[in-house]
Design an enzyme around this catalytic site. Structure first.
Site, PDB file in Angstrom:
ATOM      1  N   GLY A  16      33.078  -4.176  26.485  1.00 50.83           N
ATOM      2  CA  GLY A  16      31.825  -3.637  27.177  1.00 50.83           C
ATOM      3  C   GLY A  16      32.163  -3.035  28.122  1.00 50.83           C
ATOM      4  O   GLY A  16      31.250  -2.585  29.099  1.00 50.83           O
ATOM      5  N   SER A  17      33.454  -2.314  28.634  1.00 49.48           N
ATOM      6  CA  SER A  17      33.523  -1.717  29.689  1.00 49.48           C
ATOM      7  C   SER A  17      32.917  -0.306  30.026  1.00 49.48           C
ATOM      8  O   SER A  17      32.462   0.110  30.824  1.00 49.48           O
ATOM      9  CB  SER A  17      35.110  -1.640  30.046  1.00 49.48           C
ATOM     10  OG  SER A  17      35.759  -0.631  29.148  1.00 49.48           O
ATOM     11  N   HIS A 113      35.946   7.768  21.112  1.00 45.22           N
ATOM     12  CA  HIS A 113      37.223   7.040  20.550  1.00 45.22           C
ATOM     13  C   HIS A 113      38.315   7.325  21.133  1.00 45.22           C
ATOM     14  O   HIS A 113      38.436   8.531  21.971  1.00 45.22           O
ATOM     15  CB  HIS A 113      37.055   8.137  18.925  1.00 45.22           C
ATOM     16  CG  HIS A 113      38.252   7.707  18.326  1.00 45.22           C
ATOM     17  ND1 HIS A 113      38.314   6.808  17.464  1.00 45.22           N
ATOM     18  CD2 HIS A 113      39.566   8.368  18.132  1.00 45.22           C
ATOM     19  CE1 HIS A 113      39.511   6.512  16.814  1.00 45.22           C
ATOM     20  NE2 HIS A 113      40.124   7.775  17.241  1.00 45.22           N
ATOM     21  N   ASP A 149      34.895   9.062  12.704  1.00 43.24           N
ATOM     22  CA  ASP A 149      35.536   9.784  13.725  1.00 43.24           C
ATOM     23  C   ASP A 149      35.802  11.172  13.667  1.00 43.24           C
ATOM     24  O   ASP A 149      36.790  11.568  13.842  1.00 43.24           O
ATOM     25  CB  ASP A 149      36.966   9.050  13.777  1.00 43.24           C
ATOM     26  CG  ASP A 149      36.824   7.361  14.127  1.00 43.24           C
ATOM     27  OD1 ASP A 149      37.788   6.629  13.970  1.00 43.24           O
ATOM     28  OD2 ASP A 149      35.990   7.141  14.889  1.00 43.24           O
ATOM     29  N   GLN A 177      39.671   7.291  31.620  1.00 44.74           N
ATOM     30  CA  GLN A 177      39.029   8.493  31.060  1.00 44.74           C
ATOM     31  C   GLN A 177      37.747   8.271  30.400  1.00 44.74           C
ATOM     32  O   GLN A 177      36.646   9.247  30.498  1.00 44.74           O
ATOM     33  CB  GLN A 177      40.213   9.301  30.169  1.00 44.74           C
ATOM     34  CG  GLN A 177      41.191   9.888  31.251  1.00 44.74           C
ATOM     35  CD  GLN A 177      40.746  10.504  32.602  1.00 44.74           C
ATOM     36  OE1 GLN A 177      39.866  11.413  32.563  1.00 44.74           O
ATOM     37  NE2 GLN A 177      41.426   9.936  33.767  1.00 44.74           N
ATOM     38  N   GLU A 178      37.588   7.432  29.383  1.00 49.30           N
ATOM     39  CA  GLU A 178      36.568   7.021  28.669  1.00 49.30           C
ATOM     40  C   GLU A 178      35.431   6.625  29.754  1.00 49.30           C
ATOM     41  O   GLU A 178      34.282   7.189  29.763  1.00 49.30           O
ATOM     42  CB  GLU A 178      36.673   5.996  27.713  1.00 49.30           C
ATOM     43  CG  GLU A 178      37.771   6.134  26.511  1.00 49.30           C
ATOM     44  CD  GLU A 178      37.916   5.059  25.758  1.00 49.30           C
ATOM     45  OE1 GLU A 178      36.860   4.232  25.454  1.00 49.30           O
ATOM     46  OE2 GLU A 178      39.007   4.633  25.417  1.00 49.30           O
TER      47      GLU A 178
HETATM   48  C1  GRF Z   1      37.987   1.560  23.983  1.00 51.60           C
HETATM   49  O1  GRF Z   1      39.297   1.984  24.145  1.00 51.60           O
HETATM   50  C2  GRF Z   1      37.107   2.066  22.928  1.00 51.60           C
HETATM   51  O2  GRF Z   1      37.111   3.337  22.769  1.00 51.60           O
HETATM   52  C3  GRF Z   1      37.558   1.288  21.851  1.00 51.60           C
HETATM   53  O3  GRF Z   1      37.690   0.100  22.287  1.00 51.60           O
HETATM   54  C4  GRF Z   1      38.266  -0.168  23.768  1.00 51.60           C
HETATM   55  C5  GRF Z   1      37.498  -1.085  24.504  1.00 51.60           C
HETATM   56  O4  GRF Z   1      36.213  -0.465  24.968  1.00 51.60           O
HETATM   57  N1  GRF Z   1      36.776   1.426  20.550  1.00 51.60           N
HETATM   58  P1  GRF Z   1      34.977  -1.332  25.662  1.00 51.60           P
HETATM   59  O5  GRF Z   1      35.720  -2.011  26.900  1.00 51.60           O
HETATM   60  O6  GRF Z   1      34.309  -2.354  24.800  1.00 51.60           O
HETATM   61  O7  GRF Z   1      34.066  -0.258  25.940  1.00 51.60           O
END
Ligand code: GRF
Length: 211
Positions: A16-17, A113, A149, A177-178
């Site tokens: 969930g970051s 993605h 995707d 970066q996300e």
């Molecule tokens: C991220 O790289 C996302 O793009 C992929 O899972 C990873 C963890 O995402 N689908 P998050 O920390 O749960 O947001």
């Protein structure tokens, strides 16, 4: 006249970051928007606690054994629609959503993605990038279309692959970066500042341009 407050539902499956980065930006930057709920397909998703700690309502919609994909998507849509969101944000959501679900939220369904699409759609993108020997990797924010995707690209961020990179070290830099590009893209979606021209997406700089 006061701006109408927009709402979003964020779907997660794990850490969930990305959800946390968006929810924080929403509060800290004073968006005229709110996170109505964080919904996970997994009760054990760590992101549910992160959301609860931020005072955000959390829900779990777990797949019922034996029920098909369509039935799951319908239940998920029912739970989402109770919040009547202006945007449905996939943030580390690890289920493939069917055509009916995508059609229902078309235009307000967005995803992040961990690769430079159209390179490396699907899973294990960092390992595949290392195996392919690419020098540049990164993240893509895109509107969700029926093909997985492959929706119109809203934004991308590039990460240089280092010679000593491992899957974990590369994934960590892509994730950073996300976090940087996803929130502004979600804000633009909520503020009606995305303009679709064929497969190309233009982001208008300010709400003023959107008039
Ligand atoms: C991220 O790289 C996302 O793009 C992929 O899972 C990873 C963890 O995402 N689908 P998050 O920390 O749960 O947001």
């Amino acid at each position: 006249m006061g701006e109408q407050v927009r709402s979003m539902v964020i779907l997660i499956s794990g850490t969930g970051s990305n959800m946390q980065a968006i929810a924080r930006a929403c509060v800290e930057q004073g968006w005229s928007a709110r996170v109505a709920a964080v919904i996970s397909n997994r009760a054990e998703a760590a992101g549910l606690r992160l959301a609860a700690e931020m005072g955000i309502a959390t829900e779990v919609v777990e797949p019922r054994p034996g029920a098909g994909r369509e039935a799951y998507d319908q239940e998920l849509a029912r739970r989402i629609d109770r919040h009547a969101p202006d945007a449905v944000v996939l943030a580390g959501f690890m289920r493939v959503l069917g055509e009916a679900f995508v059609g229902r939220y078309q235009g307000r369904l967005i995803n992040v993605h961990p690769s430079l699409l159209p390179a490396f759609p699907g899973l294990h993108t960092h390992r595949r990038a290392l195996e392919a020997g690419v020098k540049w990797h990164g993240a893509t924010v895109h509107l969700v279309s029926a093909q997985v995707d492959a929706g119109p690209i809203v934004d991308q961020a590039v990460v240089a692959v280092q010679d000593d990179d491992t899957e974990a070290s590369l994934a960590a830099r892509v994730l950073q970066q996300e976090h940087r590009i996803y929130a502004p893209a979600v804000r633009a979606l909520l503020e009606g500042r995305l303009r679709l021209q064929g497969r190309r997406v233009r982001t208008l700089a300010t709400a003023r341009d959107a008039a």
